[in-house]
Scaffold this motif. Sequence first.
Motif, mmCIF file in Angstrom:
data_model
loop_
_atom_site.group_PDB
_atom_site.id
_atom_site.type_symbol
_atom_site.label_atom_id
_atom_site.label_comp_id
_atom_site.label_asym_id
_atom_site.label_seq_id
_atom_site.Cartn_x
_atom_site.Cartn_y
_atom_site.Cartn_z
ATOM 1 N N SER A 149 0.844 -1.193 0.000
ATOM 2 C CA SER A 149 0.000 0.000 0.000
ATOM 3 C C SER A 149 0.877 1.240 0.000
ATOM 4 N N MET A 150 0.211 2.381 -0.148
ATOM 5 C CA MET A 150 0.928 3.649 -0.137
ATOM 6 C C MET A 150 1.327 4.037 1.286
ATOM 7 N N LYS A 151 0.733 3.396 2.286
ATOM 8 C CA LYS A 151 1.009 3.746 3.674
ATOM 9 C C LYS A 151 2.290 3.061 4.137
ATOM 10 N N SER A 152 3.208 3.813 4.672
ATOM 11 C CA SER A 152 4.457 3.258 5.179
ATOM 12 C C SER A 152 4.609 3.618 6.655
ATOM 13 N N LEU A 153 5.331 2.781 7.346
ATOM 14 C CA LEU A 153 5.564 2.965 8.769
ATOM 15 C C LEU A 153 7.054 2.777 9.061
ATOM 16 N N SER A 154 7.494 3.333 10.155
ATOM 17 C CA SER A 154 8.872 3.124 10.612
ATOM 18 C C SER A 154 8.829 2.301 11.883
ATOM 19 N N GLY A 155 9.657 1.267 11.922
ATOM 20 C CA GLY A 155 9.716 0.411 13.093
ATOM 21 C C GLY A 155 11.116 -0.106 13.322
ATOM 22 N N VAL A 156 11.250 -0.956 14.316
ATOM 23 C CA VAL A 156 12.553 -1.501 14.703
ATOM 24 C C VAL A 156 12.637 -2.952 14.240
ATOM 25 N N ALA A 157 13.706 -3.280 13.498
ATOM 26 C CA ALA A 157 13.897 -4.642 12.991
ATOM 27 C C ALA A 157 14.237 -5.580 14.133
ATOM 28 N N ARG A 158 13.555 -6.734 14.129
ATOM 29 C CA ARG A 158 13.798 -7.772 15.120
ATOM 30 C C ARG A 158 14.036 -9.097 14.408
ATOM 31 N N PRO A 159 14.730 -10.043 15.057
ATOM 32 C CA PRO A 159 14.969 -11.344 14.416
ATOM 33 C C PRO A 159 13.669 -12.020 14.010
ATOM 34 N N GLY A 160 13.756 -12.864 12.970
ATOM 35 C CA GLY A 160 12.578 -13.591 12.503
ATOM 36 C C GLY A 160 11.707 -12.808 11.547
ATOM 37 N N GLY A 161 12.250 -11.739 10.963
ATOM 38 C CA GLY A 161 11.466 -10.959 10.001
ATOM 39 C C GLY A 161 10.384 -10.118 10.635
ATOM 40 N N VAL A 162 10.548 -9.749 11.888
ATOM 41 C CA VAL A 162 9.565 -8.928 12.599
ATOM 42 C C VAL A 162 10.025 -7.478 12.625
ATOM 43 N N VAL A 163 9.090 -6.575 12.392
ATOM 44 C CA VAL A 163 9.355 -5.145 12.546
ATOM 45 C C VAL A 163 8.372 -4.617 13.585
ATOM 46 N N GLU A 164 8.908 -4.120 14.649
ATOM 47 C CA GLU A 164 8.103 -3.662 15.777
ATOM 48 C C GLU A 164 7.828 -2.169 15.647
ATOM 49 N N VAL A 165 6.542 -1.814 15.604
ATOM 50 C CA VAL A 165 6.134 -0.412 15.489
ATOM 51 C C VAL A 165 5.433 -0.028 16.776
ATOM 52 N N ARG A 166 5.928 0.977 17.421
ATOM 53 C CA ARG A 166 5.345 1.432 18.678
ATOM 54 C C ARG A 166 4.312 2.511 18.418
ATOM 55 N N GLU A 167 3.143 2.335 19.048
ATOM 56 C CA GLU A 167 2.096 3.352 18.914
ATOM 57 C C GLU A 167 2.542 4.617 19.616
ATOM 58 N N ARG A 168 2.388 5.730 18.938
ATOM 59 C CA ARG A 168 2.764 7.007 19.541
ATOM 60 C C ARG A 168 1.705 7.428 20.542
ATOM 61 N N ALA A 169 2.177 7.922 21.684
ATOM 62 C CA ALA A 169 1.245 8.393 22.705
ATOM 63 C C ALA A 169 0.537 9.640 22.200
ATOM 64 N N PRO A 170 -0.766 9.759 22.470
ATOM 65 C CA PRO A 170 -1.496 10.953 22.025
ATOM 66 C C PRO A 170 -0.959 12.209 22.686
ATOM 67 N N SER A 171 -1.035 13.300 21.960
ATOM 68 C CA SER A 171 -0.545 14.574 22.499
ATOM 69 C C SER A 171 -1.421 15.022 23.653
ATOM 70 N N THR A 172 -0.777 15.532 24.701
ATOM 71 C CA THR A 172 -1.523 16.018 25.867
ATOM 72 C C THR A 172 -1.495 17.544 25.943
ATOM 73 N N SER A 173 -1.014 18.194 24.892
ATOM 74 C CA SER A 173 -0.948 19.652 24.918
ATOM 75 C C SER A 173 -2.344 20.244 24.827
ATOM 76 N N VAL A 174 -2.531 21.381 25.462
ATOM 77 C CA VAL A 174 -3.819 22.069 25.488
ATOM 78 C C VAL A 174 -3.672 23.396 24.753
ATOM 79 N N ALA A 175 -4.589 23.652 23.830
ATOM 80 C CA ALA A 175 -4.542 24.907 23.075
ATOM 81 C C ALA A 175 -4.803 26.072 24.013
ATOM 82 N N PRO A 176 -4.076 27.140 23.868
ATOM 83 C CA PRO A 176 -4.295 28.296 24.772
ATOM 84 C C PRO A 176 -5.647 28.935 24.496
ATOM 85 N N ARG A 177 -6.253 29.446 25.561
ATOM 86 C CA ARG A 177 -7.544 30.143 25.427
ATOM 87 C C ARG A 177 -7.339 31.492 24.779
ATOM 88 N N ARG A 178 -8.323 31.844 23.992
ATOM 89 C CA ARG A 178 -8.278 33.165 23.354
ATOM 90 C C ARG A 178 -9.000 34.177 24.231
#
Length: 244
Positions: free
Chosen positions: A215-244
């Motif tokens: 597919s057109m979608k690509s990911l970056s992960g860490v190569a592991r033995p046995g043909g495994v690529v481990e992709v870690r889910e990114r933690a959601p951003s906890t930043s809060v937009a400033p009030r206007r």
Amino acid sequence: MPRRWLLAVAAAAFAVAPAHAAPASQDGLSDRIRLLVDRDIPQGVDVEIEVGAIDAGLTLAPCARMEPSLPAGGRLWGRTSVRVRCVEGATWTVWVPVTVRIYGDALVASRDLARGKPVSAEDVRVERTELPRQGSALALTADMAIGRLPVRAIAAGELVRTDLLRAPPIVQAGDPVRIVLVGDGFSIGADGKALGAAADGQTVTVALLSGGQASMKSLSGVARPGGVVEVRERAPSTSVAPRR
């Protein structure tokens, strides 16, 4: 392994030309310099010390006792100098040249090693040799080199350094891989294809397979033995937009 002193220049090396300098008590000075060297040198190595002479052109006041010392953070290895201060009878300070050579076990090439060709057990041997000041990158055992790939040609007899070797790739571009998305308390597997090469623990880009096609979608992960690529889910951003 007990340390062996290979060479130490006699205290007479400190003799100053009598026409230019007053007599000074030099008893034990060479031994005290050797103790300074020994304090910062790791065990399991041999030390060779050459102590130079005080500049014969100096005119020094009479001194009953001299004391050597190192500058703050100083370490004796290679060509260097030791500060010698008169602590009884006068107040002068001079610098004495010292050469320190360190010998220890390290890995050397048994024959010429070609760039990019995996190192075998017959390609290397452990040898007692002079160690360079930047010795932290040296390979000390055959296990640190066997199976790895030289990043440049290494000549027979040359010290084998870990920074001259790289791990062989466990994933090549185009290889089928199993992509494992790892998150907080879950993991999801999917088929994919490597878009580059990577060794164990290195980052590699992979493409998800859909209907057997990349597919057109690509990911970056860490190569592991046995043909495994481990992709870690990114933690959601906890930043809060400033009030206007």
